[in-house]
Design an enzyme around this catalytic site. Structure first.
Site, PDB file in Angstrom:
ATOM      1  N   GLY A   7       1.114  -1.898  -0.096  1.00  0.00           N
ATOM      2  CA  GLY A   7       0.121   0.162   0.063  1.00  0.00           C
ATOM      3  C   GLY A   7       0.886   1.609   0.010  1.00  0.00           C
ATOM      4  O   GLY A   7       2.171   1.631   0.638  1.00  0.00           O
TER       5      GLY A   7
ATOM      6  N   ARG B 238       1.454  -5.612  -4.930  1.00  0.00           N
ATOM      7  CA  ARG B 238       1.428  -6.450  -4.157  1.00  0.00           C
ATOM      8  C   ARG B 238       1.735  -8.077  -4.149  1.00  0.00           C
ATOM      9  O   ARG B 238       1.464  -8.893  -3.172  1.00  0.00           O
ATOM     10  CB  ARG B 238      -0.098  -7.071  -3.317  1.00  0.00           C
ATOM     11  CG  ARG B 238      -0.495  -5.726  -2.443  1.00  0.00           C
ATOM     12  CD  ARG B 238      -1.405  -5.739  -1.789  1.00  0.00           C
ATOM     13  NE  ARG B 238      -1.765  -4.763  -0.489  1.00  0.00           N
ATOM     14  CZ  ARG B 238      -1.556  -4.415   0.199  1.00  0.00           C
ATOM     15  NH1 ARG B 238      -0.638  -4.537   0.881  1.00  0.00           N
ATOM     16  NH2 ARG B 238      -2.574  -2.983   0.460  1.00  0.00           N
TER      17      ARG B 238
ATOM     18  N   ASP C 234       5.681  -8.013   5.470  1.00  0.00           N
ATOM     19  CA  ASP C 234       5.140  -8.595   4.806  1.00  0.00           C
ATOM     20  C   ASP C 234       5.934  -9.285   3.989  1.00  0.00           C
ATOM     21  O   ASP C 234       7.395  -9.816   3.438  1.00  0.00           O
ATOM     22  CB  ASP C 234       3.977  -8.843   3.865  1.00  0.00           C
ATOM     23  CG  ASP C 234       2.874  -9.756   5.087  1.00  0.00           C
ATOM     24  OD1 ASP C 234       3.456 -10.537   5.520  1.00  0.00           O
ATOM     25  OD2 ASP C 234       1.749  -9.060   4.682  1.00  0.00           O
TER      26      ASP C 234
ATOM     27  N   LYS D 201       8.373   0.528   5.331  1.00  0.00           N
ATOM     28  CA  LYS D 201       7.147   1.851   5.390  1.00  0.00           C
ATOM     29  C   LYS D 201       5.690   1.313   5.442  1.00  0.00           C
ATOM     30  O   LYS D 201       5.375   0.093   5.760  1.00  0.00           O
ATOM     31  CB  LYS D 201       7.157   1.712   3.380  1.00  0.00           C
ATOM     32  CG  LYS D 201       5.797   2.306   3.004  1.00  0.00           C
ATOM     33  CD  LYS D 201       4.944   1.464   2.398  1.00  0.00           C
ATOM     34  CE  LYS D 201       3.924   0.395   1.875  1.00  0.00           C
ATOM     35  NZ  LYS D 201       3.273  -1.064   1.555  1.00  0.00           N
ATOM     36  N   THR D 202       4.733   1.462   5.881  1.00  0.00           N
ATOM     37  CA  THR D 202       3.365   1.493   5.865  1.00  0.00           C
ATOM     38  C   THR D 202       2.514   2.194   7.118  1.00  0.00           C
ATOM     39  O   THR D 202       2.674   2.818   7.805  1.00  0.00           O
ATOM     40  CB  THR D 202       2.958   0.159   7.203  1.00  0.00           C
ATOM     41  OG1 THR D 202       1.102   0.085   7.024  1.00  0.00           O
ATOM     42  CG2 THR D 202       3.743  -0.665   7.864  1.00  0.00           C
TER      43      THR D 202
ATOM     44  N   ASP E 263       0.535   1.397   8.325  1.00  0.00           N
ATOM     45  CA  ASP E 263      -0.713   1.240   9.895  1.00  0.00           C
ATOM     46  C   ASP E 263       0.128   1.792  10.980  1.00  0.00           C
ATOM     47  O   ASP E 263      -0.469   1.160  11.858  1.00  0.00           O
ATOM     48  CB  ASP E 263      -0.570  -0.135   9.488  1.00  0.00           C
ATOM     49  CG  ASP E 263      -1.554  -0.362   8.143  1.00  0.00           C
ATOM     50  OD1 ASP E 263      -2.121   0.182   8.010  1.00  0.00           O
ATOM     51  OD2 ASP E 263      -2.079  -1.644   7.743  1.00  0.00           O
TER      52      ASP E 263
ATOM     53  N   ARG F 251      -5.391  -1.987   8.916  1.00  0.00           N
ATOM     54  CA  ARG F 251      -5.708  -3.150   8.198  1.00  0.00           C
ATOM     55  C   ARG F 251      -5.500  -4.070   9.576  1.00  0.00           C
ATOM     56  O   ARG F 251      -6.106  -5.134   9.775  1.00  0.00           O
ATOM     57  CB  ARG F 251      -4.497  -4.459   7.903  1.00  0.00           C
ATOM     58  CG  ARG F 251      -5.784  -5.459   6.725  1.00  0.00           C
ATOM     59  CD  ARG F 251      -4.386  -6.419   5.945  1.00  0.00           C
ATOM     60  NE  ARG F 251      -2.280  -5.881   6.384  1.00  0.00           N
ATOM     61  CZ  ARG F 251      -2.999  -5.977   5.189  1.00  0.00           C
ATOM     62  NH1 ARG F 251      -3.079  -5.903   3.372  1.00  0.00           N
ATOM     63  NH2 ARG F 251      -1.939  -4.913   4.607  1.00  0.00           N
TER      64      ARG F 251
HETATM   65  P1  FBP Z   1       0.688  -2.280   3.289  1.00  0.00           P
HETATM   66  O1  FBP Z   1       1.058  -2.761   4.317  1.00  0.00           O
HETATM   67  O2  FBP Z   1       0.879  -2.782   2.582  1.00  0.00           O
HETATM   68  O3  FBP Z   1       1.294  -0.962   3.773  1.00  0.00           O
HETATM   69  O4  FBP Z   1      -0.846  -1.502   3.220  1.00  0.00           O
HETATM   70  C1  FBP Z   1      -2.067  -0.781   4.171  1.00  0.00           C
HETATM   71  C2  FBP Z   1      -2.909  -0.796   3.739  1.00  0.00           C
HETATM   72  O5  FBP Z   1      -3.083   0.730   3.303  1.00  0.00           O
HETATM   73  C3  FBP Z   1      -4.027  -1.259   4.927  1.00  0.00           C
HETATM   74  O6  FBP Z   1      -3.996   0.132   6.087  1.00  0.00           O
HETATM   75  C4  FBP Z   1      -5.712  -0.966   4.151  1.00  0.00           C
HETATM   76  O7  FBP Z   1      -6.213  -2.233   4.727  1.00  0.00           O
HETATM   77  C5  FBP Z   1      -4.448  -1.498   2.480  1.00  0.00           C
HETATM   78  O8  FBP Z   1      -2.969  -1.605   2.432  1.00  0.00           O
HETATM   79  C6  FBP Z   1      -5.604  -2.410   1.341  1.00  0.00           C
HETATM   80  O9  FBP Z   1      -4.721  -2.165   0.984  1.00  0.00           O
HETATM   81  P2  FBP Z   1      -5.146  -2.183  -0.591  1.00  0.00           P
HETATM   82  O10 FBP Z   1      -4.917  -0.516  -1.442  1.00  0.00           O
HETATM   83  O11 FBP Z   1      -4.408  -3.046  -2.188  1.00  0.00           O
HETATM   84  O12 FBP Z   1      -6.419  -2.387  -1.206  1.00  0.00           O
END
Ligand code: FBP
Length: 551
Positions: free
Chosen positions: A78, A142, A173, A199-200, A202, A249
């Site tokens: 993300g 991803r 991950d 990075k994230t 979250d 998430r």
């Molecule tokens: P990462 O763990 O890859 O940083 O992504 C987090 C996130 O933004 C979560 O908060 C969210 O649930 C998810 O990605 C959404 O995924 P997508 O961008 O595939 O819709």
């Protein structure tokens, strides 16, 4: 392309580097490290990269220029504000090693490495993206890098481009996969270093050596701005209960940070729900209690923050998801062949009695989402579950019941919001702009130091950037064994909200007052230019965790 006034002004911003990175650096090695858990298994799985020492960089006056190096970079998962600054820091860092070094970006995530899709990132391209949000410089994806075939396919293009180091910018991950790739390339003598960057948005990739992941600061500031705006609207019109779901998430760090920033009436923390073994009904009851208590004071309005991952933390649902994961992994083909209208019955008949009962008790839409495609890392796509509507409807039903018993006579009108994608590509706050540029530059120093299987790290983040400590942490140090797709796998341990940690304790101390009192705070928009106390403050989570107010 037309640029806004802010884009033009922001392009000129020069991120502040830690003083140690402003000249030549030398490596200072710490003690050998061990993994966060399951030491024996992890050591066995990573014979070439386990137990490496932590690294800290110190300034040196010696000439540290060395041969040019070609480096590849991947954005994984993300979007998170500041990714472009990691890449520009990396670019400037490898150029400081040697002007002839070159940077290649693999397109649309790890898949770009496997499919040999790339572009060279020249100074001209990099300059277009400095201090901007988004991952559009090379795109993200991803695809999970996990098989030998993918690693070997990747190595072909790395060899063709004479790339000697690969930087993977990703969450827990993706960094797990970076560690596996580093181990594999080391084992086969590929001569390619692999470096990770945390990075994230979250905020769940952190531990005692990685203080925060990048993007969390900016994303939570964006959400806090709009939550504050809604609170002001709510307090002006005095007629709605706003249910706001916030991204994240799994862990509730984003919701907790926004609660500390905005002081809403209610903020649900998934980790607490799990620890108290609460049912969905009990979560609903707590919210309904607050609605009733406010109604008694004539306050038929309020704001509720809900973390995106809540549903997975309700113990009964968590157990259900674990069984569903195994079931859907084991019988993927059989499930795919079933007509959509028959899937519910198939799932119920294949689950254990207790999980089948939980599954049946969930609203059909939520239950169905739990059986839909996982992301490539096996995660349920919780951002697609409308928990905010689910909760507000259930609260509504409970209030009707209370009204019929003469225990409630307020008005209950609701509004729903989901803030997630709105914050992931914002222009990075000054904190993230500096942090990301420094992480990228540090990654270049780790490449210069010749190491592999390390994560770029900057510490002392509540001090001014010039005082930040730069170095590298062996990724295996953050790992333990966990069950994924029905198998035990080595993974980086996810950092959840700690219920005895300072940020949660602060929230827990204040929340009763916020519930019935209307104590909203209005953080306002991110400011890029102006006084330090307005523009440069780190997140409250970091401040409370490090027990420091401001630098
Ligand atoms: P990462 O763990 O890859 O940083 O992504 C987090 C996130 O933004 C979560 O908060 C969210 O649930 C998810 O990605 C959404 O995924 P997508 O961008 O595939 O819709």
């Amino acid at each position: 392309m037309k640029k806004s006034a802010l884009q033009i002004a922001r392009a000129a911003y020069r991120p502040q580097l830690p003083i140690v990175l402003t000249g030549g650096v030398k490596v200072v090695e710490g003690q050998p490290t061990q993994s966060a858990g399951d030491q024996e298994e992890i050591a066995k799985l990573f014979p070439n990269t386990y137990g490496l020492p932590e690294i800290v960089f110190e300034k040196t006056s010696a000439n540290t220029e060395s041969a040019p190096i070609n480096v590849g970079v991947i954005l994984s998962g993300g979007q998170a504000p500041g990714g472009h600054n990691v890449i520009s820091g990396l670019f400037d860092g490898i150029k400081s090693i040697n002007r002839k070094s070159r940077l290649y970006g693999f397109l649309m995530g790890p898949g770009g490495l496997v499919d040999h899709k790339y572009k060279e990132l020249t100074a001209e391209i990099i300059d277009e993206y400095r201090n901007t949000g988004g991952f559009d410089i090379i795109g993200s994806g991803r695809t999970k890098l996990e098989t030998k075939e993918q690693f070997d396919k990747g190595l072909e293009i790395l060899r063709e481009l004479n790339i000697k180091a690969l930087v993977i910018i990703g969450g827990d991950d993706s960094n797990t996969n970076a560690a596996i790739l580093a181990e594999y390339y080391k084992a086969i003598g590929a001569g390619v270093q692999v470096i990770g960057v945390p990075k994230t948005i979250d905020g769940d990739l952190k531990n005692n050596v990685i203080e925060t992941s990048f993007g969390f600061d900016t994303a939570t500031k964006v959400y806090s701005e709009v939550i504050g705006n809604i609170q002001r609207d709510c307090n002006s019109a005095k007629k709605y209960w706003h249910f706001i779901k916030l991204m994240g998430r799994s862990a509730s760090h984003i919701a907790l940070e926004c609660a500390l920033q905005c002081q809403p009436n209610i903020c649900v923390i998934s980790e607490e729900v799990e620890a108290k073994k609460m049912t969905l009904g009990q979560v609903v009851e707590e919210i309904a209690d607050a609605v009733v208590a406010r109604a008694k004071e004539g306050l038929n309005y309020g704001v509720v923050l809900i973390p995106e991952g809540l549903i997975e933390f309700i113990p009964a649902v968590k157990t259900l998801i674990a069984e569903l994961n195994d079931l859907l992994a084991a019988k993927a083909e059989e499930f795919a062949a079933i007509a959509p209208e028959e899937q519910r019955a198939w799932v119920i008949s294949n689950l254990s009695e207790v999980n089948a009962a939980t599954y049946e008790s969930l609203p059909a839409g939520v239950a169905r989402q739990l059986t839909l495609d996982r992301d490539p890392h096996g995660n349920v796509q919780v951002s697609l579950i409308e928990t905010e509507k689910l909760l507000s409807e259930m609260v509504g039903k409970r209030l009707e019941q209370l009204a019929s018993e003469g225990k409630y006579n307020g008005k209950y009108s609701t509004m729903h919001h989901f803030f997630g994608y709105e914050g992931r590509c914002a222009d990075p706050s000054n904190f993230d702009a500096n942090y990301c540029y420094g992480l990228g530059f540090t990654a270049a120093c780790l490449i210069g130091a010749g190491v592999t299987g390390y994560m770029s790290s900057l510490r002392n983040l509540t001090f001014a950037p010039i005082n930040w400590v730069a170095g590298g942490i062996p990724i295996t140090m953050m790992m333990n064994m966990e069950r994924r797709h029905g198998e035990m796998k080595p993974v980086i341990r996810k950092a959840l909200v700690e219920l005895d940690g300072a940020p949660f304790l602060k929230f827990a101390k204040e929340r009763e007052t916020w519930k019935v009192g209307t104590c909203y705070t209005y953080p306002g928009p991110i400011q890029y230019f102006g006084p330090v106390e307005v523009c440069d403050q780190p997140s409250m989570t970091l401040v409370y965790e490090q027990k420091r107010r401001k630098y």
